[in-house]
Design a protein around this motif. Structure first.
Motif, PDB file in Angstrom:
ATOM      1  N   MET A   1     -13.632  30.312 -36.765  1.00 43.32           N
ATOM      2  CA  MET A   1     -14.925  30.509 -36.142  1.00 43.32           C
ATOM      3  C   MET A   1     -14.771  31.627 -35.103  1.00 43.32           C
ATOM      4  SD  MET A   1     -17.306  27.721 -34.102  1.00 43.32           S
ATOM      5  CE  MET A   1     -17.987  26.929 -35.541  1.00 43.32           C
ATOM      6  N   ALA A   2     -15.649  32.608 -35.152  1.00 41.03           N
ATOM      7  CA  ALA A   2     -15.599  33.741 -34.236  1.00 41.03           C
ATOM      8  C   ALA A   2     -16.010  33.325 -32.828  1.00 41.03           C
ATOM      9  CB  ALA A   2     -16.520  34.848 -34.743  1.00 41.03           C
ATOM     10  N   LYS A   3     -15.573  34.122 -31.858  1.00 37.00           N
ATOM     11  CA  LYS A   3     -15.856  33.809 -30.458  1.00 37.00           C
ATOM     12  C   LYS A   3     -17.358  33.672 -30.214  1.00 37.00           C
ATOM     13  CE  LYS A   3     -14.897  35.400 -25.795  1.00 37.00           C
ATOM     14  NZ  LYS A   3     -14.241  36.420 -24.966  1.00 37.00           N
ATOM     15  N   LEU A   4     -18.164  34.552 -30.792  1.00 36.75           N
ATOM     16  CA  LEU A   4     -19.610  34.490 -30.618  1.00 36.75           C
ATOM     17  C   LEU A   4     -20.172  33.198 -31.206  1.00 36.75           C
ATOM     18  CD1 LEU A   4     -22.202  35.801 -29.646  1.00 36.75           C
ATOM     19  CD2 LEU A   4     -22.350  37.002 -31.833  1.00 36.75           C
ATOM     20  N   THR A  60     -22.289  13.989 -29.896  1.00 38.54           N
ATOM     21  CA  THR A  60     -20.879  13.617 -29.798  1.00 38.54           C
ATOM     22  C   THR A  60     -20.101  14.129 -31.005  1.00 38.54           C
ATOM     23  OG1 THR A  60     -21.467  11.651 -28.527  1.00 38.54           O
ATOM     24  CG2 THR A  60     -19.286  11.677 -29.541  1.00 38.54           C
ATOM     25  N   VAL A  61     -20.659  13.960 -32.193  1.00 38.60           N
ATOM     26  CA  VAL A  61     -19.995  14.418 -33.421  1.00 38.60           C
ATOM     27  C   VAL A  61     -19.839  15.933 -33.408  1.00 38.60           C
ATOM     28  CG1 VAL A  61     -20.267  14.638 -35.933  1.00 38.60           C
ATOM     29  CG2 VAL A  61     -20.710  12.448 -34.812  1.00 38.60           C
ATOM     30  N   LYS A  62     -20.893  16.649 -33.033  1.00 40.96           N
ATOM     31  CA  LYS A  62     -20.819  18.109 -32.989  1.00 40.96           C
ATOM     32  C   LYS A  62     -19.779  18.583 -31.971  1.00 40.96           C
ATOM     33  CE  LYS A  62     -25.451  19.268 -34.565  1.00 40.96           C
ATOM     34  NZ  LYS A  62     -25.539  20.498 -35.333  1.00 40.96           N
ATOM     35  N   ALA A  63     -19.721  17.925 -30.824  1.00 43.12           N
ATOM     36  CA  ALA A  63     -18.745  18.295 -29.800  1.00 43.12           C
ATOM     37  C   ALA A  63     -17.324  18.057 -30.311  1.00 43.12           C
ATOM     38  CB  ALA A  63     -18.989  17.513 -28.522  1.00 43.12           C
ATOM     39  N   GLU A  64     -17.105  16.946 -31.002  1.00 43.77           N
ATOM     40  CA  GLU A  64     -15.774  16.653 -31.551  1.00 43.77           C
ATOM     41  C   GLU A  64     -15.387  17.678 -32.619  1.00 43.77           C
ATOM     42  OE1 GLU A  64     -16.094  12.605 -32.819  1.00 43.77           O
ATOM     43  OE2 GLU A  64     -15.924  11.821 -30.767  1.00 43.77           O
ATOM     44  N   LEU A  70     -11.624  24.480 -32.169  1.00 44.47           N
ATOM     45  CA  LEU A  70     -10.982  25.250 -31.105  1.00 44.47           C
ATOM     46  C   LEU A  70      -9.496  24.955 -31.032  1.00 44.47           C
ATOM     47  CD1 LEU A  70     -13.701  24.952 -28.315  1.00 44.47           C
ATOM     48  CD2 LEU A  70     -13.062  27.010 -29.586  1.00 44.47           C
ATOM     49  N   LYS A  71      -9.126  23.690 -31.202  1.00 39.96           N
ATOM     50  CA  LYS A  71      -7.707  23.322 -31.168  1.00 39.96           C
ATOM     51  C   LYS A  71      -6.945  23.881 -32.348  1.00 39.96           C
ATOM     52  CE  LYS A  71      -8.008  19.121 -28.389  1.00 39.96           C
ATOM     53  NZ  LYS A  71      -7.841  17.671 -28.374  1.00 39.96           N
ATOM     54  N   ALA A  72      -7.662  24.083 -33.471  1.00 43.88           N
ATOM     55  CA  ALA A  72      -7.031  24.599 -34.674  1.00 43.88           C
ATOM     56  C   ALA A  72      -6.780  26.102 -34.577  1.00 43.88           C
ATOM     57  CB  ALA A  72      -7.899  24.295 -35.892  1.00 43.88           C
ATOM     58  N   GLY A  73      -7.226  26.702 -33.475  1.00 38.99           N
ATOM     59  CA  GLY A  73      -6.955  28.112 -33.268  1.00 38.99           C
ATOM     60  C   GLY A  73      -8.104  29.023 -33.587  1.00 38.99           C
ATOM     61  N   ALA A  74      -9.316  28.503 -33.536  1.00 32.47           N
ATOM     62  CA  ALA A  74     -10.478  29.339 -33.849  1.00 32.47           C
ATOM     63  C   ALA A  74     -10.673  30.417 -32.820  1.00 32.47           C
ATOM     64  CB  ALA A  74     -11.736  28.462 -33.907  1.00 32.47           C
TER      65      ALA A  74
END
Length: 74
Positions: A1-4, A60-64, A70-74
């Motif tokens: 996922m891109a920064k934008l 909550t689901v969307k935040a997770e 993000l943790k996967a390195g996006a």
């Protein structure tokens, strides 16, 4: 996922959270206007005991999902 895309997702999540929070305030406001102080206090106490009730399950689901990306390195 891109920064934008991440920024857009975070903004969407914040808007959803704001919407949910305003809904809770409106419920409390209505109870007070109707003179149902006991119900308003109970409602506030229940929200205080379980902060997860402040947001919808969808949020909550969307935040997770976003956190995982993000943790996967996006």
């Amino acid at each position: 996922m891109a920064k934008l895309e991440v920024q857009e997702e975070v903004l969407l999540l914040l808007k959803m959270q704001r919407h949910d929070f305003i809904n809770h305030l409106q419920v409390i406001h209505a109870m007070i206007q109707l003179g149902k102080m006991d119900k308003a206090l109970i409602y506030i106490e229940e929200l205080s005991k379980d902060p997860n009730r402040l947001v919808t399950e969808e949020l909550t689901v969307k935040a997770e999902e976003l956190t995982g990306q993000l943790k996967a390195g996006a």
